[in-house]
Design an enzyme around this catalytic site. Structure first.
Site, short mmCIF file in Angstrom:
data_model
loop_
_atom_site.label_atom_id
_atom_site.label_comp_id
_atom_site.label_asym_id
_atom_site.label_seq_id
_atom_site.Cartn_x
_atom_site.Cartn_y
_atom_site.Cartn_z
N LEU A 6 0.82 -1.21 0.00
CA LEU A 6 0.00 0.00 0.00
C LEU A 6 0.85 1.26 0.00
O LEU A 6 0.42 2.30 -0.49
CB LEU A 6 -0.92 0.02 1.22
CG LEU A 6 -2.00 -1.08 1.29
CD1 LEU A 6 -2.75 -1.00 2.60
CD2 LEU A 6 -2.96 -0.97 0.11
N GLY A 7 2.05 1.18 0.58
CA GLY A 7 2.89 2.36 0.66
C GLY A 7 4.11 2.07 1.50
O GLY A 7 4.31 0.97 2.01
N GLY B 18 6.92 4.07 4.42
CA GLY B 18 7.29 5.21 5.24
C GLY B 18 8.67 5.02 5.81
O GLY B 18 9.41 4.09 5.44
N ALA B 19 9.06 5.91 6.75
CA ALA B 19 10.39 5.83 7.33
C ALA B 19 10.59 4.54 8.11
O ALA B 19 11.69 4.02 8.21
CB ALA B 19 10.63 7.05 8.22
N GLY C 59 9.19 1.53 7.46
CA GLY C 59 9.12 0.33 6.64
C GLY C 59 7.95 0.41 5.68
O GLY C 59 7.52 1.49 5.30
N LYS C 60 7.41 -0.76 5.32
CA LYS C 60 6.34 -0.82 4.33
C LYS C 60 5.01 -1.19 4.96
O LYS C 60 4.96 -1.81 6.02
CB LYS C 60 6.69 -1.83 3.23
CG LYS C 60 7.91 -1.44 2.40
CD LYS C 60 8.18 -2.45 1.30
CE LYS C 60 9.37 -2.01 0.43
NZ LYS C 60 9.66 -2.97 -0.66
N VAL C 61 3.92 -0.80 4.26
CA VAL C 61 2.57 -1.17 4.67
C VAL C 61 1.96 -2.00 3.56
O VAL C 61 2.04 -1.65 2.38
CB VAL C 61 1.70 0.08 4.94
CG1 VAL C 61 0.26 -0.32 5.23
CG2 VAL C 61 2.26 0.86 6.11
N ASP D 81 0.18 15.82 15.77
CA ASP D 81 0.26 15.86 14.31
C ASP D 81 -1.12 15.60 13.71
O ASP D 81 -1.26 14.86 12.73
CB ASP D 81 1.26 14.81 13.81
CG ASP D 81 1.66 15.03 12.35
OD1 ASP D 81 1.31 16.11 11.81
OD2 ASP D 81 2.29 14.15 11.75
#
Length: 796
Positions: free
Chosen positions: A516-517, A519-520, A522-524, A650
């Site tokens: 799915l994507g 980030g810093a 790891g992966k999703v 955030d």
């Protein structure tokens, strides 16, 4: 074109060779080089000055035009015409000055390619007139025409109106008509825009019929007229006929889509433009659709009905008429523009098993009726027997001292009290055994393979920026939070973490489908998880894989898992557990099929087609009721976090997720800082701050509290009602910081009612203690969502 170019010098043609030459000129100018000897010379970082007498006769092929924001021209007697091609490449132009020159004519479409133009100075030229079309569509803050020999006529009626209304600085110029006196005194009784009248059928028409419309145009100096057919191509076969002053339009084989569509006739003359819109009623029978019940604030059975005239509605429950009350009622969503279809919900406030059953919606109008049914189950029956059945009664043994001489018969050999005692004893044993097993499981050395520290270090890019708020909030010193400007030292609170028991999922039960994507962290992945819930054999989930295997990363992983286990709320993304068998470490979350709220808003906003890039888009923007429902759900999640004394730090639409049925939940998978990198301001090496969502005290002193979250929620409200625009999108990060710290506020979005903007402003009070509480904000949004205010966007 240029006139009188010199040889042997760094003239026009030499620095027109490319942007590198222009850059060299800018450097020389900024370094105090000698005055430019040519017709046009750089001025400032993105300006150009052309002041040498008679050097220009047109603006065609200006060098470096695509970067110019300011153009100053003076003493050019040969420059007499300004046309479309002259300004074709000046898309960034803001200020245009042509003074003391020979300009006689400006074409009506001359500024078509300069939509950003805000200041136009054409003073002291030879202009006798200027068409209203020339400035049509421009957002001019200043228009200067003094010193021109203007000829008073109806063609200048628009300029007279600007003078009357105080627009563009025109009144201060006291414009004069050449030999005729002040422009303000020009007679204008006969200066009017065209008058239009559209003849439509008196009665409604049926699907498949033909409709003839006729537009009669009256007025002086008619120039053009026509029909606007943008919305009609899919609704009928369109045929135009006739011309001024009578225009005909035939709509053949009309469909139901023609309802609520505007059929617009327009005409123009030298004074201005007039438009008249009408609508044609096309009759068709009722239709209805029902959808699966979804849990929102209340339970909702979504429906859609269509028909012309609008159909009447009636609900049945298990075949009988359903009487609506304050607990069960029909609610319509904000209707989409130019549509007959209506969307709504049958709202059920805290339904129980008694409300389980078959719901039928009947819709009828004079041309037909329709119905749809659906089964809804809100709660399992808590009783093991039918409440309508008779309750069994146990009889005690008959007293032997009875005066009756009948023999005595005992019902049971075992007394009832003994049975109860034995049952309680067995239950107690089972309960204690289960408790010992749970304590043993949670008390053993944890499955993460690490020991818990007494004080946890600053986190680095966790999936959800949710933090325990120590007394009075938290702040970051300059040496803290190097990994992320949003994280500080988090002191572990035994009240929240000592009893946390993270659910462990076996790796063989997780089947990854696709990424799915990233980030810093790891992966999703989208995955299929088996044996996760007792009522489902398998279900779709989102799986976050930890990239690093370092000790600090594993500690962050453990702490985040424990924290997420504690957060259980209908508007917080659900955390199912972890998988620590092998590598990488995995976290399993609820899958929200529509992704983050920011993208969802953009794809359901007025600019959806522009942003889609050829992909399918939603049929229309979200309505006011839907926007309020989204905002209220985010507020509900923040009320829950504030009640636990957590500070998010955030909060933004990019960190909220959207599921089926417009269910919105707070939480992301750590990808937002990579996907939305422009939303963060880098400070130092790795610190990333969402400054556009932060209050002054957080920007200046790194202080984060529940009150700073309230400020951020006000910005989230602004995002929702702008359909996902970036706050302060027109400013750089440093300019946005200046605006926020100086007390400036975001402007009210066009789709935002005053009541909602008042809530935003209450969230943006400079003093934290003067801001609304998130609980109060949620209550006000809930009230507005249940009864949306009537709001008309007069600019849209």
């Amino acid at each position: 074109m240029l006139r009188g170019g010199r040889r042997g010098q760094l003239g026009w043609h030499s620095w027109a060779a490319g942007p590198g030459s222009l850059l060299a000129w800018l450097i020389l100018a900024s370094a105090g080089a000698a005055p430019c000897p040519d017709a046009c010379c750089p001025h400032g970082s993105s300006g150009l000055r052309c002041t040498r007498d008679g050097a220009l006769d047109s603006l065609h092929h200006l060098p470096g035009a695509e970067n110019l924001t300011e153009l100053y021209i003076e003493n050019q007697q040969h420059l007499q015409h300004l046309e479309l091609r002259d300004l074709r490449g000046l898309g960034e132009l803001r200020n245009l000055t042509i003074v003391k020159s020979g300009l006689r004519f400006v074409a009506p479409d001359a500024f078509h390619f300069t939509p950003r133009l805000s200041r136009l100075n054409l003073s002291f030229n030879a202009l006798e007139s200027l068409s209203w079309k020339t400035v049509q569509g421009l957002s001019l803050q200043e228009l200067v025409l003094s010193g021109n020999p203007l000829h008073c006529s109806c063609a200048l009626r628009w300029l007279q109106r600007w003078e009357e209304e105080g627009l563009g600085g025109v009144p201060e110029q006291k414009l004069q008509c050449h030999g005729q006196g002040p422009l303000a005194h020009m007679p204008n009784a006969s200066c009017g825009v065209p008058t239009l009248k559209v003849q439509v059928p008196n009665a409604s028409v049926d699907v498949g019929d033909d409709v003839l419309l006729r537009c009669q145009v009256e007025g002086r100096g008619l120039e053009q007229a026509g029909w606007i057919l943008t919305e009609l191509e899919q609704s009928a076969t369109v045929m135009k006929s006739g011309g001024l002053p009578s225009l005909g339009l035939t709509l053949a084989n009309v469909t139901s889509d023609l309802n609520r569509k505007n059929v617009t006739c327009w005409a123009e003359n030298d004074v201005g433009r007039a438009e008249v819109s009408v609508q044609v009623n096309v009759s068709f029978p009722a239709s209805v659709q029902l959808h699966t019940a979804v849990e929102m604030h209340h339970w909702c059975i979504p429906f859609s009905v269509d028909g012309q005239p609008a159909p009447s509605l009636r609900w049945l429950f298990n075949g009988s008429v359903l009487n609506e009350t304050s607990f069960i009622f029909t609610e319509f969503l904000e209707p989409a523009a130019n549509e007959t279809v209506r969307h709504g919900c049958l709202r059920l406030n805290q339904p129980t098993h008694v409300n389980n059953g078959n719901y039928t919606l009947l819709a009828a109008n004079p041309f037909g009726q329709a119905s749809a049914s659906i089964m809804a189950a809100f709660m399992d029956n808590p009783f093991e027997f039918n409440p309508e059945d008779p309750i069994p009664v146990s009889f005690s043994p008959v007293d032997t001292n009875s005066t009756s001489g009948d023999p005595v018969e005992k019902k049971d050999e075992t007394p009832f009290g003994v049975s109860v005692a034995v049952g309680l004893a067995v239950f107690a044993c089972l309960f204690l055994s289960t408790l010992l097993l749970v304590l043993n499981k949670c008390g053993r050395r944890n499955k993460f393979g690490i020991n818990r520290p007494a004080v946890l270090a600053p986190e680095d890019g966790l999936a959800m920026s949710l933090h325990f708020m120590t007394l009075g909030g938290s702040s970051l010193s300059p040496t803290e939070g190097k990994g992320s400007g949003l994280q500080g030292h988090i002191i572990e609170n035994p009240q929240y973490f000592s009893d946390a028991c993270v659910h462990h999922i076996k790796r063989r039960d997780i089947v990854l489908k696709w990424e799915l994507g990233e980030g810093a962290f790891g992966k999703v992945f989208l995955a299929e998880c088996h044996n996760l819930l007792p009522e489902q054999d398998k279900m779709l989930v989102a799986v976050k894989a930890l990239k690093e295997a370092s000790e600090s990363a594993r500690q962050d992983f453990q702490r985040e898992a424990e924290l997420l286990t504690m957060l259980q709320h209908q508007h917080i993304v659900r955390f199912f557990g972890v998988c620590t068998e092998g590598r990488p470490l995995l976290m399993v979350f609820e899958y929200m099929r529509h992704g983050d709220l920011n993208r969802f808003l953009r794809s359901h906003g007025p600019d959806a087609k522009l942003l889609a890039g050829g992909e399918d888009v939603a049929p229309g923007p979200l309505g006011l009721g839907q926007l309020l429902a989204v905002a209220s759900q985010v507020a509900a999640g923040m009320v829950y976090l504030a009640g636990l004394h957590f500070v998010h730090r955030d909060l933004a639409t990019r960190n909220c997720l959207v599921g089926q049925g417009l269910v919105v939940k707070i939480g992301d998978f750590g990808m937002s800082r990579d996907i939305y990198s422009t939303d963060y301001y880098r400070v130092g090496g790795r610190t990333m701050l969402p400054i556009r969502w932060m209050p002054p005290e957080s920007i200046l002193y790194r202080k984060f509290t529940t009150e700073s979250d309230v400020w951020s929620f006000g910005v989230v409200l602004w995002e929702i009602f702008t359909y996902g625009k970036q706050p302060w999108y027109q400013l750089s990060n440093t300019e946005a910081i200046d605006c926020i710290t100086q007390g400036r506020e975001l402007e009210r979005p066009r789709a935002c009612p005053p009541e909602v903007y008042a809530i935003m402003r209450g969230c943006w009070q400079r003093e934290p203690q003067q801001r609304h509480s998130i609980k109060d904000v949620h209550a006000r949004l809930q009230a507005l969502a249940q009864a949306p205010p009537v709001y008309l966007d007069v600019l849209g």
